[in-house]
Motif scaffolding. Sequence first.
Motif, PDB file in Angstrom:
ATOM      1  N   PRO A 114       0.822  -1.227   0.000  1.00 53.30           N
ATOM      2  CA  PRO A 114       0.000   0.000   0.000  1.00 53.30           C
ATOM      3  C   PRO A 114       0.850   1.269   0.000  1.00 53.30           C
ATOM      4  CG  PRO A 114      -0.810  -1.575   1.622  1.00 53.30           C
ATOM      5  CD  PRO A 114       0.498  -2.103   1.146  1.00 53.30           C
ATOM      6  N   LYS A 115       1.999   1.199   0.624  1.00 54.71           N
ATOM      7  CA  LYS A 115       2.908   2.348   0.611  1.00 54.71           C
ATOM      8  C   LYS A 115       3.447   2.567  -0.806  1.00 54.71           C
ATOM      9  CE  LYS A 115       4.407   1.847   5.454  1.00 54.71           C
ATOM     10  NZ  LYS A 115       3.326   0.938   5.889  1.00 54.71           N
ATOM     11  N   VAL A 116       3.781   1.482  -1.480  1.00 59.48           N
ATOM     12  CA  VAL A 116       4.229   1.572  -2.877  1.00 59.48           C
ATOM     13  C   VAL A 116       3.153   2.235  -3.718  1.00 59.48           C
ATOM     14  CG1 VAL A 116       4.785   0.219  -4.937  1.00 59.48           C
ATOM     15  CG2 VAL A 116       5.805  -0.387  -2.716  1.00 59.48           C
ATOM     16  N   ASP A 117       1.915   1.812  -3.556  1.00 57.84           N
ATOM     17  CA  ASP A 117       0.809   2.391  -4.331  1.00 57.84           C
ATOM     18  C   ASP A 117       0.730   3.897  -4.147  1.00 57.84           C
ATOM     19  OD1 ASP A 117       0.201  -0.178  -5.059  1.00 57.84           O
ATOM     20  OD2 ASP A 117      -1.549  -0.378  -3.750  1.00 57.84           O
ATOM     21  N   LYS A 118       0.796   4.330  -2.903  1.00 59.54           N
ATOM     22  CA  LYS A 118       0.672   5.761  -2.606  1.00 59.54           C
ATOM     23  C   LYS A 118       1.819   6.546  -3.246  1.00 59.54           C
ATOM     24  CE  LYS A 118       0.182   8.970   1.314  1.00 59.54           C
ATOM     25  NZ  LYS A 118       1.360   9.830   1.068  1.00 59.54           N
ATOM     26  N   ILE A 119       3.034   6.032  -3.104  1.00 61.66           N
ATOM     27  CA  ILE A 119       4.198   6.731  -3.659  1.00 61.66           C
ATOM     28  C   ILE A 119       4.063   6.869  -5.167  1.00 61.66           C
ATOM     29  CG2 ILE A 119       6.683   6.564  -4.050  1.00 61.66           C
ATOM     30  CD1 ILE A 119       6.793   5.015  -1.325  1.00 61.66           C
ATOM     31  N   VAL A 120       3.735   5.775  -5.835  1.00 59.56           N
ATOM     32  CA  VAL A 120       3.695   5.793  -7.305  1.00 59.56           C
ATOM     33  C   VAL A 120       2.561   6.673  -7.812  1.00 59.56           C
ATOM     34  CG1 VAL A 120       3.516   4.375  -9.376  1.00 59.56           C
ATOM     35  CG2 VAL A 120       4.756   3.517  -7.394  1.00 59.56           C
ATOM     36  N   LYS A 121       1.430   6.653  -7.152  1.00 57.45           N
ATOM     37  CA  LYS A 121       0.314   7.513  -7.564  1.00 57.45           C
ATOM     38  C   LYS A 121       0.702   8.981  -7.466  1.00 57.45           C
ATOM     39  CE  LYS A 121      -3.367   4.250  -6.377  1.00 57.45           C
ATOM     40  NZ  LYS A 121      -4.419   3.885  -5.388  1.00 57.45           N
ATOM     41  N   GLU A 122       1.411   9.361  -6.389  1.00 57.37           N
ATOM     42  CA  GLU A 122       1.813  10.760  -6.217  1.00 57.37           C
ATOM     43  C   GLU A 122       2.853  11.167  -7.255  1.00 57.37           C
ATOM     44  OE1 GLU A 122       1.096  11.317  -1.396  1.00 57.37           O
ATOM     45  OE2 GLU A 122       3.117  10.980  -2.163  1.00 57.37           O
ATOM     46  N   VAL A 123       3.853  10.324  -7.460  1.00 54.47           N
ATOM     47  CA  VAL A 123       4.917  10.677  -8.406  1.00 54.47           C
ATOM     48  C   VAL A 123       4.384  10.704  -9.827  1.00 54.47           C
ATOM     49  CG1 VAL A 123       7.112   9.926  -9.396  1.00 54.47           C
ATOM     50  CG2 VAL A 123       6.774   9.855  -6.918  1.00 54.47           C
ATOM     51  N   SER A 124       3.584   9.716 -10.197  1.00 51.08           N
ATOM     52  CA  SER A 124       3.091   9.646 -11.575  1.00 51.08           C
ATOM     53  C   SER A 124       2.143  10.792 -11.906  1.00 51.08           C
ATOM     54  CB  SER A 124       2.399   8.301 -11.827  1.00 51.08           C
ATOM     55  OG  SER A 124       1.271   8.148 -10.982  1.00 51.08           O
ATOM     56  N   ALA A 125       1.554  11.396 -10.874  1.00 48.58           N
ATOM     57  CA  ALA A 125       0.666  12.546 -11.102  1.00 48.58           C
ATOM     58  C   ALA A 125       1.436  13.848 -11.264  1.00 48.58           C
ATOM     59  CB  ALA A 125      -0.321  12.673  -9.945  1.00 48.58           C
ATOM     60  N   ASP A 126       2.727  13.837 -10.968  1.00 54.40           N
ATOM     61  CA  ASP A 126       3.526  15.057 -11.078  1.00 54.40           C
ATOM     62  C   ASP A 126       3.772  15.389 -12.541  1.00 54.40           C
ATOM     63  OD1 ASP A 126       5.481  16.841  -9.205  1.00 54.40           O
ATOM     64  OD2 ASP A 126       6.409  16.486 -11.161  1.00 54.40           O
ATOM     65  N   PRO A 127       3.749  16.682 -12.903  1.00 52.00           N
ATOM     66  CA  PRO A 127       3.992  17.055 -14.309  1.00 52.00           C
ATOM     67  C   PRO A 127       5.346  16.591 -14.830  1.00 52.00           C
ATOM     68  CG  PRO A 127       3.119  18.921 -13.059  1.00 52.00           C
ATOM     69  CD  PRO A 127       3.405  17.843 -12.071  1.00 52.00           C
ATOM     70  N   ASN A 128       6.314  16.400 -13.927  1.00 48.38           N
ATOM     71  CA  ASN A 128       7.650  15.948 -14.336  1.00 48.38           C
ATOM     72  C   ASN A 128       7.880  14.478 -13.994  1.00 48.38           C
ATOM     73  OD1 ASN A 128       8.872  18.490 -15.299  1.00 48.38           O
ATOM     74  ND2 ASN A 128       8.524  19.158 -13.194  1.00 48.38           N
ATOM     75  N   SER A 129       6.810  13.679 -14.017  1.00 51.33           N
ATOM     76  CA  SER A 129       6.919  12.281 -13.572  1.00 51.33           C
ATOM     77  C   SER A 129       7.949  11.492 -14.371  1.00 51.33           C
ATOM     78  CB  SER A 129       5.558  11.592 -13.655  1.00 51.33           C
ATOM     79  OG  SER A 129       5.080  11.587 -14.999  1.00 51.33           O
ATOM     80  N   ASP A 130       8.183  11.895 -15.625  1.00 47.86           N
ATOM     81  CA  ASP A 130       9.147  11.157 -16.450  1.00 47.86           C
ATOM     82  C   ASP A 130      10.587  11.378 -15.996  1.00 47.86           C
ATOM     83  OD1 ASP A 130       8.911  13.857 -17.264  1.00 47.86           O
ATOM     84  OD2 ASP A 130       9.794  13.390 -19.217  1.00 47.86           O
ATOM     85  N   ARG A 131      10.805  12.303 -15.059  1.00 49.58           N
ATOM     86  CA  ARG A 131      12.158  12.595 -14.588  1.00 49.58           C
ATOM     87  C   ARG A 131      12.433  11.987 -13.217  1.00 49.58           C
ATOM     88  NH1 ARG A 131      12.879  18.956 -15.763  1.00 49.58           N
ATOM     89  NH2 ARG A 131      15.055  18.485 -15.226  1.00 49.58           N
ATOM     90  N   PHE A 132      11.539  11.083 -12.785  1.00 48.99           N
ATOM     91  CA  PHE A 132      11.733  10.358 -11.534  1.00 48.99           C
ATOM     92  C   PHE A 132      12.049   8.891 -11.827  1.00 48.99           C
ATOM     93  CE2 PHE A 132       9.299  14.029 -10.302  1.00 48.99           C
ATOM     94  CZ  PHE A 132       9.759  14.361  -9.035  1.00 48.99           C
ATOM     95  N   VAL A 133      12.868   8.290 -10.972  1.00 53.46           N
ATOM     96  CA  VAL A 133      13.209   6.871 -11.067  1.00 53.46           C
ATOM     97  C   VAL A 133      12.853   6.222  -9.733  1.00 53.46           C
ATOM     98  CG1 VAL A 133      15.068   5.198 -11.376  1.00 53.46           C
ATOM     99  CG2 VAL A 133      15.091   7.333 -12.682  1.00 53.46           C
TER     100      VAL A 133
END
Length: 822
Positions: A114-133
């Motif tokens: 569930p922690k993974v889900d929350k992290i990925v949802k927040e990062v993927s919603a960021d306008p610069n999500s393609d610059r995160f690893v």
Amino acid sequence: MAATLPATGSAAAAADPQRLTVDLDSSEGPVMLGANGSLYGLSDDGVPSDAVMEPLKITSISQKPEGGAQHPNGDALTVSKSFFRTGGGEINVMMQDVYAKWPYEDLGIDDYLPKVDKIVKEVSADPNSDRFVYIPFNEPDQIWYKLDVADQAQYEKNRDRFFKDWKTVYQRIRAIDPDARIAGPNEAAYHTRLLKDFLAFAKRENVVPQVMTWHELGSGSLRDFQAHYDDYRKLERAAGVAPLKINIDEYANRRDLSVPGQLVQWVSMFERNKVYANMAYWDAAGNLSGQVVRSNIPNGGWWLFRWYAGLTGNTVKVTPPQPNTVDTLQGLASLDTSRRQAQVVLGGSDGDSDVVVKNVPRSVFGRTVTATVAEAAWSGYEGQHAAPRVLARVKVKVAQDGSATVPLRGLHKMSAYRIVLTPGGSGSPAAPSVPWSASYEAEDAALTDGKVYTQGTVSNANGYAASGTKDVGSLNQPGSKVAFTVNVPKDGTYDLAILYGNQSGGPATQKLIVDGADPVTVTYPSTENWTYRAKKDVGIRLKAGTHQLVLSKGDAEVTLDRIDLTTRTGAASASYEATLADISGKPSYDYSSSAGVGTGALVLRSGDKAVFDVYAPRDGYYTVTPRTSAAVKLALHGETVTAAPGRPLRLYLVAGNNRVAMTSGHAAVRSLDVSGDGSASGTLSHEGASATLAGGARLVDSPHASAGSYIGWLGNSASSTAEFTVDAPRSGRYLLVVHYAHNDRRDNGHAYNTDIMSRTADIEVGGAAARKVTFKNTWSWDDYWTVGVPVELAKGANKVTFGNAGAWAPNIDRIELGRVVG
């Protein structure tokens, strides 16, 4: 003694100098700048400052997920604002740093998902999500899975659990963010056994990471990394996996951080292999792993990375005296044929060295080259370092075999050196003025009631760096003192630089006694701990000859490492060479004359820009003179001013680094010359006592505040404010310099991390919208630092209001305002 280059440019007689060879005809590919990253290098939006971030061209950083409990700050999405604003590359999200404990509490994969889900949802919603690893696991060889066990049967059991969880988390991330880039396995150390199995499994199950990561955290890594890299690429080929991008996302020890001569050894091996790498987080977040003082001030390590960022074109092969050997002379080099520049950055050894540059292309450089040599010295983790001093600038003839030899004498092990080669052209370069300087180790002085300690060494690599690996502590008795015997060549004023540590939790003092005269109080600002070295500068007058300088106990306790004495030759000055500035557009390079500063001229035309990184020892006014053939425009702190050739301007600079941008319709630019000590003449100064306070904010008495009191209890409600009335003599752009202190911390139980926190204040000037400004922790409640904020003032009375409706603002001692163009 400083490193020197004979005026003739020929090799001086020396006892078997080391030889470092650079082959300009052996390209390693484009300069990548992969090794300039940092784990928790940023703590908040604005810490470190934009002005120290942007010049470094940082390619990757590693930070915790938003709201992660591992540390009180350093959240990836929060710091991404300033990181991307300053041209940063990508951010590794250390997903398991969502947990509070170290090592991470092992509550099972069902707790983690569930922690993974929350992290990925927040990062993927960021306008610069393609610059995160995404990095799903951190050091699984030690934490949760124990993949480093010797017993093969136990290893296989642990391995299979890890592989199952890796696949589960990998697929979970991709289900939410189909374009996600995932990195791993991210071991604490390199393990052939694990990586061989991991690559086979990941390929079979279609869960191959997009980035391969592991850590290099031992002093032995300087010896072993090349073998690790070569072995990994061999494993990749055997597994049929296409070459992956590699990020060594934690590297270096405490004894390496801040030390140019150590860092250049790490950087050279990573850049040579074209891998990305992030320095480790051993101490405090928000200072680029020990390379930034306060929020905006360079130290010696910062200048090493500034030089690294200045390499352009392709890197070329460098052959050191002893490849892959710990604590030896190493280097990296670049050739940019379009700029007609070759650069060599080297360090890591005492003594003498000949730098032999082979295959110097005559079509690029001609028959002679101008060699410019500069030094970035160690100034401590928390010690300021002015622009690196040019030690030598001479013409060197290119030999018949196409080589040019640059002899370096008297190298310092902890320093890094840069050699810039440019076409010789006509004329003779002006020899730089290098003042006399000498260093004296505290452990070699006469000690009373003190003790010599050994600090960071190869065998104790996570000890803190100390000059000569030793310092003097336990100076806590009434009679404690350190007596240095020094010898100076002539009468005059000398700059005394004291490398110290202050463990007292507040400002501490010592008494400086010169030849038995009346003592003078030296006040030392706080440092993180007694081994986290800082630098205090004091001016003293001495006659030629031998003297005794005694530093004896004052209030609280101070540790001494080394003192440096340098002849003062007038107001501080530096010449920033235009051919080495950051550029945009398509300026050209003119090396027809090597006279003067010796590296030619940068020719700016419409659409071109050069940016200079200008150091100021303190906030205030400096004389800035453009050496140009025609008028140019300078942009600083949001103000633009036209400058005539050779005509000095009076500009306000903030303490530390200032980015000065230059444009022109058409001008040949040799340098931007800056001098002065930061005059306060013409500035507006307002003590905290002059502010109108409301909502619980109040004056608090303090002997450390400039006028005996500061504004405390500010913020934490919308009504709690401090309002200054500033009478501006004319309208325009000003620098608002806030003198502040605070010491917010949250101890997360990590023995090797100091979890300092920042505070913010909303600053409203006139009718303009409030601006949120971040104030880094000052190590104690009684040490005052400064932050400069560009503001617009109208002529006459202006209201400057500080507040923070949701949290405490920093304590404010006073404010100063200076017009950008004085």
